[in-house]
Design a protein around this motif. Sequence first.
Motif, PDB file in Angstrom:
ATOM      1  N   UNK A 200       0.832  -1.198   0.000  1.00  0.00           N
ATOM      2  CA  UNK A 200       0.000   0.000   0.000  1.00  0.00           C
ATOM      3  C   UNK A 200       0.869   1.251   0.000  1.00  0.00           C
ATOM      4  N   UNK A 201       0.310   2.317  -0.510  1.00  0.00           N
ATOM      5  CA  UNK A 201       0.988   3.622  -0.555  1.00  0.00           C
ATOM      6  C   UNK A 201       0.152   4.628   0.232  1.00  0.00           C
ATOM      7  N   UNK A 202       0.816   5.577   0.907  1.00  0.00           N
ATOM      8  CA  UNK A 202       0.055   6.558   1.703  1.00  0.00           C
ATOM      9  C   UNK A 202      -0.684   7.552   0.814  1.00  0.00           C
ATOM     10  N   UNK A 203      -1.814   7.965   1.317  1.00  0.00           N
ATOM     11  CA  UNK A 203      -2.591   9.006   0.641  1.00  0.00           C
ATOM     12  C   UNK A 203      -2.247  10.341   1.309  1.00  0.00           C
ATOM     13  N   UNK A 204      -1.605  11.222   0.555  1.00  0.00           N
ATOM     14  CA  UNK A 204      -1.118  12.488   1.105  1.00  0.00           C
ATOM     15  C   UNK A 204      -2.189  13.556   0.915  1.00  0.00           C
ATOM     16  N   UNK A 205      -2.347  14.326   1.981  1.00  0.00           N
ATOM     17  CA  UNK A 205      -3.326  15.417   1.930  1.00  0.00           C
ATOM     18  C   UNK A 205      -2.668  16.704   2.447  1.00  0.00           C
ATOM     19  N   UNK A 206      -2.867  17.764   1.726  1.00  0.00           N
ATOM     20  CA  UNK A 206      -2.313  19.068   2.118  1.00  0.00           C
ATOM     21  C   UNK A 206      -3.312  19.775   3.032  1.00  0.00           C
TER      22      UNK A 206
END
Length: 542
Positions: A200-206
């Motif tokens: 899995x890959x992280x979901x980045x949020x600004x």
Amino acid sequence: MNLINMDAENRVVLNVGGIRHETYKATLKKIPATRLSRLTEALANYDPILNEYFFDRHPGVFAQVLNYYRTGKLHYPSDVCGPLFEEELEFWGLDANQVEPCCWMTYTQHRDTQETLAVLDRLDLDTEKPSDEEIARKFGFEEDYFKGTLSWWQMIKPKIWSLFDEPYSSTAAKVIGVLSVFFICVSILSFCLKTHPDMKVPVIKTVPVRTATNGTDFIIDKFDTDAHVAFFYIECICNAWFTFEILVRFIASPNKCEFINSSVNIIDYIATASFYIDLILRRYAAHLENADIMEFFSIIRIMRLFKLTRHSSGLKILIQTFRASAKELTLLVFFLVLGIVIFASLVYYAERIQTNPDNDFKSIPLGLWWALVTMTTVGYGDMVPKTYIGMFVGALCALAGVLTIALPVPVIVSNFAMYYSHTQARAKLPKKRRRVLPVEPTRGPRLPGQGPTGPPGVPVSSAAAQNRRMNAVKSNHPKDMMGGPGPKMGTVMSVVTSSLNPNGLESNPAVMICKPKLEFSPSQVNLAQGSGQTYTTLKSPN
């Protein structure tokens, strides 16, 4: 002497398959409305020369049939196949359900075998290529096939169906089958691996934040984790193949209704549809709460493993074994549930009899879980009885679970061995058998001057006797041993007539040279053979 004469009149001779049986007429009357109870001399199979009835039937079975008339008990001969025995009983007009209980299990084994073979026929385990006529009959254009007016679609449709649904029909079909199995395995492997944390890959949020100087700044925050995008493309490729395969098989299927109602195809529909529904929800309903609930239904994609049954006869046999063992499995579940309820209640009250501060059985529903784990011999160890009475109940629960589960297992194993052995036997049988045509027995040709009623001057009964088979000469019959009108001892007189030589046998030099001196017992002997043979009558002088 009159008693001997009466006894001879009450007897009847039955020639079945070349073996002669003799019994009393009254014996055959014991079971009315059967073939043997209606014997008359007017029947075509009655031989007046030999005074017997001839039946071209199985002599071994008839021995048991005649014994049934004598004793009233019908036994099954172990050296005869069941369908042959039923066919013979039907010919003689007897009921197959009258077989004695001692022979019933042996007799009914062929019915189980026939049911098994019928099931294997429905499973379509044959790998031999069918003929063009069988293919035309399967796809419903048999008339066009015999007329020779098949269209291009009617010719190519069976080939497409064989290519995608019968992996062993050709080399190209094997390639398509291997490709289908490959996409199934890749799809299931992708479905399992994408749930691993390392995949899995992280979901980045600004996220905007206020600074000390009342300014605005942005920080990057890990909002969630999602599967790698590569798994999405793998799923798209696999489902594109599944969609193409479903459409082609549906268009080329010989029976659309049967194709739609197939359990394996239903799983394929739902698994493929779940992918497209999940794709639509992610695209248009990702902002809604509980939008990921459709991921739960994607678990049905694992059920695509059942599609492998089209490529493996062993899986078909295994599934059919569970179907055939449904009654035993139902009985197993019933006794298992019964034991779980009983032992859960017992252990609940057993743990409350003595002082037990660490009691794990706070309620009977919790005891149900413990009883299930114990009876199935799993034993997680999360709940254990701590009192002596509770331990005793736990021991009984474990023993009852072993016996309950072990009893139906031999039945299931027996069903699997039966289906597997019949499958192996059918694979070794020759596919093409010699055809046996139903030919009626032919009569000999009539000679010139012989009408339908026989030669001139010969009665109809003598003309019919001329066409009879003759395999024995009945001499010293009780009728002839009486003091009635018969020849006396030592008197010999022969009058020889021939239907082949109008001038008689006396004009034949071979007969004149080899003419023996004949001596007979005091009886009247009539010898007859089929047309084209010599008809000889030996009589005593008046």
